[in-house]
Design an enzyme around this catalytic site. Structure first.
Site, PDB file in Angstrom:
ATOM      1  N   MET A 104       1.787  50.707  -0.617  1.00 38.47           N
ATOM      2  CA  MET A 104       1.779  49.639   0.386  1.00 38.47           C
ATOM      3  C   MET A 104       1.668  50.252   1.785  1.00 38.47           C
ATOM      4  O   MET A 104       1.979  49.605   2.783  1.00 38.47           O
ATOM      5  CB  MET A 104       3.035  48.782   0.261  1.00 38.47           C
ATOM      6  N   GLY A 105       1.259  51.520   1.835  1.00 39.40           N
ATOM      7  CA  GLY A 105       1.060  52.163   3.129  1.00 39.40           C
ATOM      8  C   GLY A 105       2.342  52.708   3.717  1.00 39.40           C
ATOM      9  O   GLY A 105       3.344  52.883   3.003  1.00 39.40           O
ATOM     10  N   HIS A 138       4.527  58.493   3.327  1.00 42.56           N
ATOM     11  CA  HIS A 138       5.462  59.573   3.661  1.00 42.56           C
ATOM     12  C   HIS A 138       5.275  60.698   2.644  1.00 42.56           C
ATOM     13  O   HIS A 138       4.364  60.635   1.802  1.00 42.56           O
ATOM     14  CB  HIS A 138       6.904  59.049   3.699  1.00 42.56           C
ATOM     15  N   GLY A 196       6.732  61.415   0.017  1.00 44.50           N
ATOM     16  CA  GLY A 196       6.761  60.979  -1.389  1.00 44.50           C
ATOM     17  C   GLY A 196       5.368  60.562  -1.845  1.00 44.50           C
ATOM     18  O   GLY A 196       4.922  60.913  -2.941  1.00 44.50           O
ATOM     19  N   HIS A 197       4.677  59.801  -0.989  1.00 41.98           N
ATOM     20  CA  HIS A 197       3.302  59.399  -1.331  1.00 41.98           C
ATOM     21  C   HIS A 197       2.394  60.622  -1.396  1.00 41.98           C
ATOM     22  O   HIS A 197       1.534  60.726  -2.265  1.00 41.98           O
ATOM     23  CB  HIS A 197       2.748  58.434  -0.274  1.00 41.98           C
ATOM     24  N   GLN A 228      10.591  49.847 -11.628  1.00 42.10           N
ATOM     25  CA  GLN A 228       9.164  49.544 -11.462  1.00 42.10           C
ATOM     26  C   GLN A 228       8.319  50.421 -12.383  1.00 42.10           C
ATOM     27  O   GLN A 228       7.384  49.939 -13.048  1.00 42.10           O
ATOM     28  CB  GLN A 228       8.750  49.772  -9.996  1.00 42.10           C
ATOM     29  N   GLY A 259       6.192  56.749  -8.277  1.00 42.29           N
ATOM     30  CA  GLY A 259       7.358  57.594  -7.993  1.00 42.29           C
ATOM     31  C   GLY A 259       8.561  57.161  -8.827  1.00 42.29           C
ATOM     32  O   GLY A 259       8.749  55.974  -9.091  1.00 42.29           O
ATOM     33  N   VAL A 290      11.049  62.281  -4.069  1.00 43.25           N
ATOM     34  CA  VAL A 290      11.094  63.237  -2.957  1.00 43.25           C
ATOM     35  C   VAL A 290      12.225  62.797  -2.027  1.00 43.25           C
ATOM     36  O   VAL A 290      12.348  61.605  -1.705  1.00 43.25           O
ATOM     37  CB  VAL A 290       9.740  63.280  -2.209  1.00 43.25           C
TER      38      VAL A 290
HETATM   39  O1  PAF Z   1       5.798  50.918  -5.030  1.00 41.82           O
HETATM   40  C1  PAF Z   1       5.049  50.283  -4.265  1.00 41.82           C
HETATM   41  O2  PAF Z   1       4.722  50.712  -3.154  1.00 41.82           O
HETATM   42  C2  PAF Z   1       4.494  48.939  -4.716  1.00 41.82           C
HETATM   43  O3  PAF Z   1       5.428  48.242  -5.458  1.00 41.82           O
HETATM   44  C3  PAF Z   1       3.158  49.051  -5.470  1.00 41.82           C
HETATM   45  C4  PAF Z   1       3.313  49.795  -6.770  1.00 41.82           C
HETATM   46  C5  PAF Z   1       2.127  49.748  -4.589  1.00 41.82           C
HETATM   47  C6  PAF Z   1       2.632  47.657  -5.793  1.00 41.82           C
HETATM   48  O4  PAF Z   1       2.391  46.927  -4.638  1.00 41.82           O
END
Ligand code: PAF
Length: 281
Positions: A30-31, A34, A36-37, A153, A147, A176
């Protein structure tokens, strides 16, 4: 790096790559990217030929009164991160592109979405499952990267992919943390300086629970008490849940007999923090 805004163009891109036998990795985000991404993108870069990162603040996974409108949006710096990490495609759809007029489908993963985050955030996991199913349909990745910080999730996405035979491998990557142990999250930036100082208490509680298991404690209520007592040392923190669960079903356990996961959520003012720790037998 190519920036794609249209679903049709993303589908055409992935169709072409499939024909060429290219292995596609998808990192849904979702932008407000950081470290972790970045770790997810690096994992994808290492194991796939082409990497697509999606950047979409998904309205369907935000409940009433949640932070949809103030969720951080920073396309320019996120694009720079992706470019720097060697991403091939950044998919940035609008809300209308993802959910055009007439869009009538909602994906609900029963069971796994019932407790914990699902209970406190009604509709959240339907929103997540719907957008992940849609992104997989468009990008047709061989592997999708998530993550472990969002443990529930990740479990739910694994179930979704299996149940709907989406043909995607789900790679769940380690959490992270910052140097104080706080799991990185785009929402950490909402914390005030005092809340930031209090935030490490959640991971400290999970570690205390973990240490109790290592010391031979098997009763879930005793482990929960150890975690709760740790949170109680931090006056700013309010417990939402602290649980000892089966790592696959996320059902609570009364005793630890095999692998387990300790799940926790606290509130620091209006900010919710979640985290977890796996306990291996
Ligand atoms: O973890 C997230 O950032 C969101 O839940 C995801 C998996 C991108 C779905 O919108």
């Amino acid at each position: 790096m190519r920036i794609i805004r249209s679903s049709r163009t993303l589908s055409a891109w992935s169709r072409h790559l499939h024909r060429e036998g290219v292995v596609i990795g998808l990192v849904p985000t979702m932008g407000a990217l950081h470290a972790g991404h970045r770790a997810l993108i690096r994992r994808a870069r290492l194991s796939c030929d082409a990497v697509v990162v999606s950047l979409f603040v998904n309205p369907r996974q935000f409940g009433l009164g949640e932070d949809y409108s103030r969720y951080p949006r920073r396309l320019r710096s996120d694009a720079a991160v992706c470019q720097g990490e060697g991403v091939d495609v950044l998919f940035v759809p609008t809300r209308e592109e993802m959910y055009p007029p007439g869009f009538g489908t909602s994906v609900a993963v029963q069971g796994l979405s019932r407790r914990w985050e699902g209970e406190r955030r009604p509709g959240h996991f339907e929103g997540v499952a719907t957008v992940v199913a849609k992104l997989c349909g468009l990008a047709r990745p061989h592997v999708a990267f998530f993550g472990r910080k969002d443990f529930q999730q990740a479990a739910l996405v694994r179930r979704l992919v299996e149940d709907l035979s989406l043909g995607v491998r789900v790679a769940v990557c380690p959490t992270v943390r910052d140097k104080n142990g706080v799991a990185l999250s785009s929402r950490n930036q909402y914390l005030t300086p005092a809340q930031r100082r209090a935030a490490p208490v959640l991971y400290a509680a999970l570690r205390a629970g973990h240490a109790a298991v290592r010391a031979g404690v098997r009763s879930a209520s005793r482990i929960r008490r150890v975690m709760r007592d740790t949170i109680a040392t931090e006056p700013l923190a309010r417990v939402e849940y602290l649980s000892v669960c089966d790592p696959d079903t996320l059902e609570p356990r009364s005793r630890i007999t095999g692998d387990a996961v300790l799940l926790g959520a606290i509130r620091l003012g209006r900010v919710r923090l979640i985290d977890n720790l796996l306990v291996k037998k």
